[in-house]
Design an enzyme around this catalytic site. Sequence first.
Site, mmCIF file in Angstrom:
data_model
loop_
_atom_site.group_PDB
_atom_site.id
_atom_site.type_symbol
_atom_site.label_atom_id
_atom_site.label_comp_id
_atom_site.label_asym_id
_atom_site.label_seq_id
_atom_site.Cartn_x
_atom_site.Cartn_y
_atom_site.Cartn_z
ATOM 1 N N SER A 8 0.829 -1.205 0.000
ATOM 2 C CA SER A 8 0.000 0.000 0.000
ATOM 3 C C SER A 8 0.863 1.254 0.000
ATOM 4 O O SER A 8 1.647 1.495 0.922
ATOM 5 C CB SER A 8 -0.903 0.017 1.231
ATOM 6 O OG SER A 8 -1.473 1.308 1.366
ATOM 7 N N HIS A 31 -1.058 -1.134 -4.292
ATOM 8 C CA HIS A 31 -2.353 -0.835 -3.679
ATOM 9 C C HIS A 31 -2.453 0.679 -3.483
ATOM 10 O O HIS A 31 -1.603 1.293 -2.834
ATOM 11 C CB HIS A 31 -2.445 -1.572 -2.349
ATOM 12 C CG HIS A 31 -3.755 -1.457 -1.654
ATOM 13 N ND1 HIS A 31 -4.843 -2.262 -1.951
ATOM 14 C CD2 HIS A 31 -4.165 -0.641 -0.647
ATOM 15 C CE1 HIS A 31 -5.850 -1.945 -1.153
ATOM 16 N NE2 HIS A 31 -5.470 -0.955 -0.350
ATOM 17 N N ASP A 33 -4.739 3.697 -2.084
ATOM 18 C CA ASP A 33 -5.860 4.001 -1.191
ATOM 19 C C ASP A 33 -6.432 5.373 -1.505
ATOM 20 O O ASP A 33 -5.802 6.400 -1.235
ATOM 21 C CB ASP A 33 -5.383 3.941 0.267
ATOM 22 C CG ASP A 33 -5.099 2.516 0.709
ATOM 23 O OD1 ASP A 33 -6.049 1.706 0.687
ATOM 24 O OD2 ASP A 33 -3.939 2.217 1.046
ATOM 25 N N MET A 35 -9.150 8.081 -0.657
ATOM 26 C CA MET A 35 -10.032 8.460 0.463
ATOM 27 C C MET A 35 -10.562 9.870 0.212
ATOM 28 O O MET A 35 -9.822 10.733 -0.268
ATOM 29 C CB MET A 35 -9.254 8.445 1.776
ATOM 30 C CG MET A 35 -8.536 7.134 2.055
ATOM 31 S SD MET A 35 -7.835 7.137 3.718
ATOM 32 C CE MET A 35 -6.784 5.689 3.630
ATOM 33 N N HIS A 64 -8.209 0.953 -4.107
ATOM 34 C CA HIS A 64 -9.153 0.700 -3.010
ATOM 35 C C HIS A 64 -9.869 2.018 -2.733
ATOM 36 O O HIS A 64 -9.274 2.940 -2.183
ATOM 37 C CB HIS A 64 -8.349 0.202 -1.798
ATOM 38 C CG HIS A 64 -9.156 0.020 -0.552
ATOM 39 N ND1 HIS A 64 -8.572 -0.111 0.691
ATOM 40 C CD2 HIS A 64 -10.499 -0.050 -0.341
ATOM 41 C CE1 HIS A 64 -9.515 -0.276 1.599
ATOM 42 N NE2 HIS A 64 -10.689 -0.227 1.005
ATOM 43 N N MET A 66 -12.124 4.265 -0.825
ATOM 44 C CA MET A 66 -12.828 4.527 0.438
ATOM 45 C C MET A 66 -13.528 5.860 0.285
ATOM 46 O O MET A 66 -13.108 6.883 0.845
ATOM 47 C CB MET A 66 -11.813 4.521 1.593
ATOM 48 C CG MET A 66 -11.324 3.119 1.925
ATOM 49 S SD MET A 66 -9.768 3.105 2.815
ATOM 50 C CE MET A 66 -8.638 3.213 1.429
ATOM 51 N N MET A 135 -11.642 -6.047 5.247
ATOM 52 C CA MET A 135 -10.781 -5.106 5.985
ATOM 53 C C MET A 135 -10.484 -5.676 7.369
ATOM 54 O O MET A 135 -11.394 -6.138 8.070
ATOM 55 C CB MET A 135 -11.475 -3.751 6.139
ATOM 56 C CG MET A 135 -11.590 -2.927 4.864
ATOM 57 S SD MET A 135 -10.015 -2.532 4.094
ATOM 58 C CE MET A 135 -9.210 -1.546 5.367
ATOM 59 N N GLY A 140 -9.138 3.932 6.757
ATOM 60 C CA GLY A 140 -8.864 5.358 6.926
ATOM 61 C C GLY A 140 -7.405 5.690 7.158
ATOM 62 O O GLY A 140 -6.946 6.745 6.742
ATOM 63 N N GLY A 142 -3.149 4.077 7.763
ATOM 64 C CA GLY A 142 -2.178 2.997 7.829
ATOM 65 C C GLY A 142 -1.654 2.845 9.248
ATOM 66 O O GLY A 142 -1.925 3.676 10.119
ATOM 67 N N ASP A 173 -6.613 -6.433 4.244
ATOM 68 C CA ASP A 173 -5.973 -5.113 4.241
ATOM 69 C C ASP A 173 -6.114 -4.503 5.628
ATOM 70 O O ASP A 173 -7.228 -4.316 6.116
ATOM 71 C CB ASP A 173 -6.681 -4.241 3.182
ATOM 72 C CG ASP A 173 -6.111 -2.832 3.085
ATOM 73 O OD1 ASP A 173 -5.067 -2.545 3.699
ATOM 74 O OD2 ASP A 173 -6.738 -2.014 2.372
ATOM 75 N N GLY A 174 -4.959 -4.183 6.222
ATOM 76 C CA GLY A 174 -4.948 -3.507 7.518
ATOM 77 C C GLY A 174 -4.206 -4.311 8.571
ATOM 78 O O GLY A 174 -4.633 -5.402 8.944
ATOM 79 N N GLY A 195 1.053 -2.038 4.088
ATOM 80 C CA GLY A 195 1.590 -0.687 3.934
ATOM 81 C C GLY A 195 2.823 -0.497 4.775
ATOM 82 O O GLY A 195 3.954 -0.564 4.288
ATOM 83 N N SER A 196 2.621 -0.299 6.081
ATOM 84 C CA SER A 196 3.770 -0.028 6.957
ATOM 85 C C SER A 196 4.746 -1.197 7.006
ATOM 86 O O SER A 196 5.957 -0.990 7.135
ATOM 87 C CB SER A 196 3.290 0.356 8.360
ATOM 88 O OG SER A 196 2.226 -0.452 8.774
#
Length: 221
Positions: A8, A31, A33, A35, A64, A66, A135, A140, A142, A173-174, A195-196
Amino acid sequence: MAVQISPSLLSADFADLGGAARSVPSADWLHVDVMDNHFVPNLTIGLPVVEALARAAAQPLDCHLMIDDPDQWAPAYVEAGASSVTFHVEAARAPVRLARELRTAHARAGMALRPTTAIEPYAELLPELDMLLVMTVEPGFGGQQFLDLCLPKIRRARALIADSGAELWLQVDGGVSAETIERCADAGADVFVAGSAVFGADDPEAAIADLRQLATSACAH
Ligand code: DX5
Ligand code: ZN
């Protein structure tokens, strides 16, 4: 299906997204995101940046969304160059129509569920989709902690996918990391957003290899 890793970009350097894409050549997807500050309390990137990424990145884009009103906006992300577009079912007015529209535009159609949204009411529409996203944090941001309470839903989703006979990918994801990815793979996920765990690592390529290996061996059991 072989395990796929979708890093991500939310955890990458937004001032150098092209460089971030080049730093993860082994990623199956990127990925992205999107938002809108309405569906989630955060504002990230939109169509012009997706267009630029599609030109700059070698990997296909996994968008993705959101956002509110995906019925109106999602098809434009295919035009912008996304190969896979995932909308949230909580925001969609006509999910079947929208999934068909995405497929007609030659993108993979994905549908996402927030942690507290059940899969069962949507069992019948699984054949309309190419991917289901469960999810594993509230969407919202990372860097949040993985929610173990989502694992039974991943299992139930995998069973419903098998019953449907459809060829769906099951994405999580998450909070996906070396600590949590095996639990997700064991529950039936096969596409992993991180992501992180990727862009926060000293060596993003090594982090991807590690995640892939952990998920692959967990899937084999
Ligand atoms: C959160 C986003 C995720 C986020 C995951 O709403 O959908 O894609 O980047 O970040 P990590 O892997 O750090 O939890
Ligand atoms: Zn995401």
